[in-house]
Design a protein around this motif. Structure first.
Motif, PDB file in Angstrom:
ATOM      1  N   UNK A  36       0.838  -1.211   0.000  1.00  0.00           N
ATOM      2  CA  UNK A  36       0.000   0.000   0.000  1.00  0.00           C
ATOM      3  C   UNK A  36       0.868   1.253   0.000  1.00  0.00           C
ATOM      4  N   UNK A 200      -7.787   7.650  -3.679  1.00  0.00           N
ATOM      5  CA  UNK A 200      -8.715   6.522  -3.826  1.00  0.00           C
ATOM      6  C   UNK A 200      -7.923   5.295  -4.262  1.00  0.00           C
ATOM      7  N   UNK A 201      -8.322   4.144  -3.740  1.00  0.00           N
ATOM      8  CA  UNK A 201      -7.640   2.899  -4.099  1.00  0.00           C
ATOM      9  C   UNK A 201      -8.419   2.263  -5.244  1.00  0.00           C
ATOM     10  N   UNK A 202      -7.790   2.220  -6.399  1.00  0.00           N
ATOM     11  CA  UNK A 202      -8.481   1.771  -7.599  1.00  0.00           C
ATOM     12  C   UNK A 202      -8.153   0.319  -7.932  1.00  0.00           C
TER      13      UNK A 202
ATOM     14  N   UNK B 347     -14.626   1.510 -10.496  1.00  0.00           N
ATOM     15  CA  UNK B 347     -13.239   1.027 -10.487  1.00  0.00           C
ATOM     16  C   UNK B 347     -12.638   1.046  -9.094  1.00  0.00           C
ATOM     17  N   UNK B 348     -13.465   1.278  -8.087  1.00  0.00           N
ATOM     18  CA  UNK B 348     -12.945   1.350  -6.726  1.00  0.00           C
ATOM     19  C   UNK B 348     -12.637  -0.023  -6.171  1.00  0.00           C
ATOM     20  N   UNK B 349     -11.475  -0.149  -5.581  1.00  0.00           N
ATOM     21  CA  UNK B 349     -11.073  -1.444  -5.042  1.00  0.00           C
ATOM     22  C   UNK B 349     -11.387  -1.536  -3.550  1.00  0.00           C
ATOM     23  N   UNK B 350     -11.068  -0.482  -2.815  1.00  0.00           N
ATOM     24  CA  UNK B 350     -11.383  -0.463  -1.395  1.00  0.00           C
ATOM     25  C   UNK B 350     -11.334   0.978  -0.900  1.00  0.00           C
TER      26      UNK B 350
END
Ligand SMILES: Cc1cc2nc3c(=O)[nH]c(=O)nc-3n(C[C@H](O)[C@H](O)[C@H](O)COP(=O)(O)OP(=O)(O)OC[C@H]3O[C@@H](n4cnc5c(N)ncnc54)[C@H](O)[C@@H]3O)c2cc1C
Lengths: 379, 395
Positions: A36, A200-202, B347-350
């Motif tokens: 991460x 944002x985590x894509x 497209x959001x993963x988390x």
């Protein structure tokens, strides 16, 4: 028009392939994802890429660039697409650099382009306000103040927006939400007071951010181009981004395709290689045909940037739309033809599948570009 | 017919009186009860609901009553399903035991096996997983190598199974094993039930592209399996396996329609995520894709209904053979369409940047890629259609 690469471009391609293959393979993206990583790319690697001139591949020599043109850029980005290398190349090296080149004053060019070329300064285009690409759908307001402007509003899906040094904010000084008139491009420091960035985590493990602008003040000298005339800069900048992204998608498609064809040649079921099954052969051959068509379109689109910019809008929409469809076809087939291991995280094919879906949305999905293509062609 | 109407009324009344309100809402994966020694109830209401249904035999409504089933006719079973759907009643118990192993044991098992296993499935005591595939035997299932040697009073099992869904949470596994290596590959296979707690059984999880890890690789290292755990005859396991695969495929063809996650339908998603102009979706391409999908789903639903009617009327048709292929491909189309409609929100993963629903949409999209592979890939389904229905010549 050059539909084949010249000697220099082929050399560049080999260098890029070797470098990215050894220094930034898909495995590197997996590591960034798993730990991460806060930046989301390897800053030291980006420095090395800059030293090779990639950060400034389209920047003229007088501003310290490599001046290799879009075909040169295409080969490098395509290789980065094969390895899914995360870097600011697209956002800074292409979109950021183009915005300054096309919209900047001489002073802005001289002060900013050399730093881009060195890989010292990174940029992000803060454009989208909805979840679909609508470049003229701008609500962020720029209200005039004595010697500058105040920006207010929200941006979403800003690629590299979570940590770019500078944001290029598309804002509206007059007109209605969908007008192309009244837009301006503002250079804003990423850490300026009033800027709130949320990463944002894509799906593709890349970086994007939602950005809030709350009474952000900017001086009049931070505008790229003329006030209210931003569209004439934005559109060609986006087209360059689209074409570059199409090159990345080409690499992404080609790599998944080749991996799949190799798998068809090594996986045995029913006592034979699965590549002997005609149903798979025809689909592989169909993909090859689609790759060929896409290759020509891509080369033509890339070379139109430098050689016939008047064709660029149509070519960019053609390239983005076809490559969107190609990358969807190929990544879906890649997973399917790998069978069970295709849906495991262990296999890298899934990374291509997810990157493909992001790339398909960035700078316009297929519907957007088909519609634009039709409009540009007068029907 | 009148009886069926009476049954409907009684059922409606019973369900209204007995199904807790909290069990009348769409279900998420966390809210499903899969039973088993390692399982637990997601809520008190879920437990109450399960127990009431179990006591009526309605966890397995059409199974025979002597083994704990509900003893309903297929028509009554359908009515029950419809009435449950009417009030959105949740399925009280999930599992491969109910869906796949149970029917196979009822058809091929010994009286002792029925006594031992059927009731345990109905009561949710045992959770089952499927040990078919091996690293070298996927589509070509019959080439499996995991072997079971006859040691007099038991079989000695050695080898490994892969893609065993949820094996780490299961109590028992039904396995295909090689009991005769010297004959045509389909003729040396047996169907064996193995207790996962037996010494020598171990599992390791495999992570999926959806971020979940439902798969395991399962290893057998000198596992001693009692002889009475053989279902059907020695070396005749292939016919049991095939019968069970028919259930699996039917199930998978229907799965999309009761997708367990809280994901919007493409139609709902369009209303929430797309622009409308003059009452029409402004994006012409998405509008046309949505219409295509809707029409496809109508056709699929009607065909499911037709196959049921035909079966009830004792007719045979080609439709059931194509439904696994059609259903899972449609599910994939739906997921792609949802992503396109959601745009970058899909497209959001988390993380907090996206709603749970949006993240689930993406995860389900990744999972939909697996459904056209699991239980016989689309290609293999088409091969079967070409061979069995069209009787085309084989190379
Ligand atoms: C979500 C999921 C859950 C699963 N759960 C279980 C489980 O619980 N228990 C279990 O035992 N197994 C399970 N499986 C395994 C599943 O049954 C196999 O993955 C499947 O049979 C395919 O085998 P394979 O993965 O070895 O692919 P392969 O057989 O190697 O296939 C690779 C590719 O070749 C194609 N192909 C193969 N043969 C032919 C042919 N004759 N003609 C044309 N094309 C062909 C395939 O369609 C595929 O595209 C699961 C799989 C998935 C994805």
């Amino acid at each position: 028009m050059a539909l084949v690469l010249n000697e220099e471009q082929r050399l560049l391609q080999e260098t890029a392939k070797d470098f990215l293959g050894s220094r930034a393979p898909v495995e590197a993206l997996r590591k960034l994802r798993d730990k991460r990583d806060a930046i989301g790319y390897d800053a030291a690697l980006w420095q090395e890429m800059a030293e090779m001139g990639w950060a400034s591949i389209i920047v003229p020599e007088i501003y310290g660039g490599l001046e290799f043109g879009f075909l040169g850029l295409g080969v490098v980005i395509e290789e980065a697409g094969r390895t899914l290398t995360a870097s600011p190349l697209l956002c800074s090296g292409v979109v950021g650099a183009s915005a300054i080149l096309l919209g900047g004053s001489e002073e802005q060019k001289q002060s900013l382009l050399p730093s881009i070329a060195q890989g010292e300064l990174t940029f992000a285009l803060a454009l989208e306000e909805t979840h679909h690409h609508r470049p003229n759908h701008i609500g962020v307001a720029a209200s005039q103040q004595k010697d500058g402007y105040v920006l207010n509003g929200n941006k979403s899906f800003v690629l590299d927006g979570h940590n770019a040094d500078r944001l290029i904010v598309v804002a509206r000084s007059h007109g209605e939400t969908r007008d192309t008139e009244g837009l301006s491009l503002f250079l804003v420091d990423g850490n300026a007071p009033g800027v709130t960035r949320t990463r944002t985590i894509m799906a593709d493990s890349r970086n994007a951010a939602n950005i809030q602008l709350n009474n952000v003040t900017v001086t009049a000298s931070s505008i790229l181009g003329e006030v209210g005339e931003g569209w004439s800069v934005l559109e060609p900048v986006l087209d360059r981004g689209r074409v570059a992204l199409a090159a990345e998608m080409m690499g992404c498609a080609l790599e998944s395709f080749e991996r799949t064809v190799n798998y068809l040649k090594e996986r045995e079921q029913f006592g034979v290689l699965i590549g002997t099954f005609q149903s798979l052969q025809h689909r592989a051959a169909h993909m090859q045909s689609e790759l060929e068509l896409s290759r020509s379109v891509l080369l033509q689109a890339l070379s139109s940037v430098d050689e016939s910019p008047e064709d660029l809008p149509v070519m960019a929409s053609l390239a983005k739309s076809r490559l969107n469809e190609l990358v969807k076809l190929v990544t879906n087939e890649a997973v399917q033809m790998h069978g069970g291991i295709g849906v495991t995280d262990d296999l890298e094919i899934g990374f291509f599948l997810k990157r493909a879906r992001s790339a398909m949305q960035i700078f316009g999905d297929t519907g957007y570009h088909k519609d634009r293509y039709a409009t540009l062609n007068g029907y | 017919m009148e009886d069926l109407e009476q049954f409907r009324l009684d059922t409606r009344e019973w369900l209204t009186a007995n199904c807790p309100d909290s069990q009348r809402q769409p279900i998420t994966p966390e809210q499903q009860y899969w039973g088993g020694r390692k399982g637990s109830f997601p809520s008190e209401d879920a437990q109450t609901w399960f127990e009431r249904m179990r006591d009526k035999g309605w966890t397995a409504p059409e199974w025979p009553t002597p083994y704990g089933g509900g003893g309903l006719s297929p028509q009554q079973g359908r009515v029950l399903k419809e009435e449950m759907k009417r009030i959105h009643a949740r399925t009280p118990l999930f599992g491969l035991g109910l869906w796949m192993l149970g029917p196979a044991v009822l058809e091929y098992g010994s009286e002792e096996q029925k006594q031992q296993h059927i009731r345990a499935i109905v009561n949710g005591e045992h959770r089952w997983c499927q040990g078919y595939s091996e690293p070298g035997a996927g589509s070509d299932l019959a080439s499996l190598q995991c072997k079971a040697e006859d040691k007099g009073d038991h079989f000695l099992v050695n080898g490994s199974k892969i893609w065993t869904t949820a094996a780490d949470r299961c109590d028992w596994i039904f396995c295909l094993v090689r009991t005769d290596p010297d004959v045509k590959k389909q003729e040396g296979i047996s169907f064996l039930l193995i207790d996962m707690d037996d010494p020598g059984v171990s599992t390791t999880p495999i992570e999926l592209i959806s971020g979940e890890s439902e798969f395991c690789q399962t290893f057998f290292d000198n596992v001693e399996v009692p002889k009475e755990n053989l279902v059907g005859e020695l070396n005749k396991g292939w016919s049991v396996a095939k019968a069970l695969l028919v259930h699996e495929r039917k199930l998978m063809s229907e799965m999309g329609s009761e997708s367990p996650r809280q994901v919007l339908t493409p139609n709902e998603a369009a209303r929430e995520y797309l622009e409308f102009e003059d009452g029409k979706i402004a994006d012409a391409r998405l509008r046309s894709d949505l219409a295509d999908y809707d029409m496809l789903m109508q056709a699929v639903a009607l065909t499911h209904f037709r196959t049921f009617e035909e079966k009830a009327a004792g007719m045979r048709s080609a439709a059931p053979m194509v439904m696994k292929y059609v259903g899972t491909e449609a599910e994939k189309t739906k997921s792609e369409l949802l992503l396109a409609i959601l745009g970058s929100r899909g497209l959001g993963w988390e993380g907090d940047g996206f709603t749970e629903q949006e993240i689930d949409t993406l995860r389900l999209w990744a999972m939909s890629k697996a459904m056209t592979i699991a239980g016989g890939s689309s290609e293999v389904q088409l091969n079967l259609v070409a061979q069995k229905i069209l009787e085309l010549p084989q190379p």
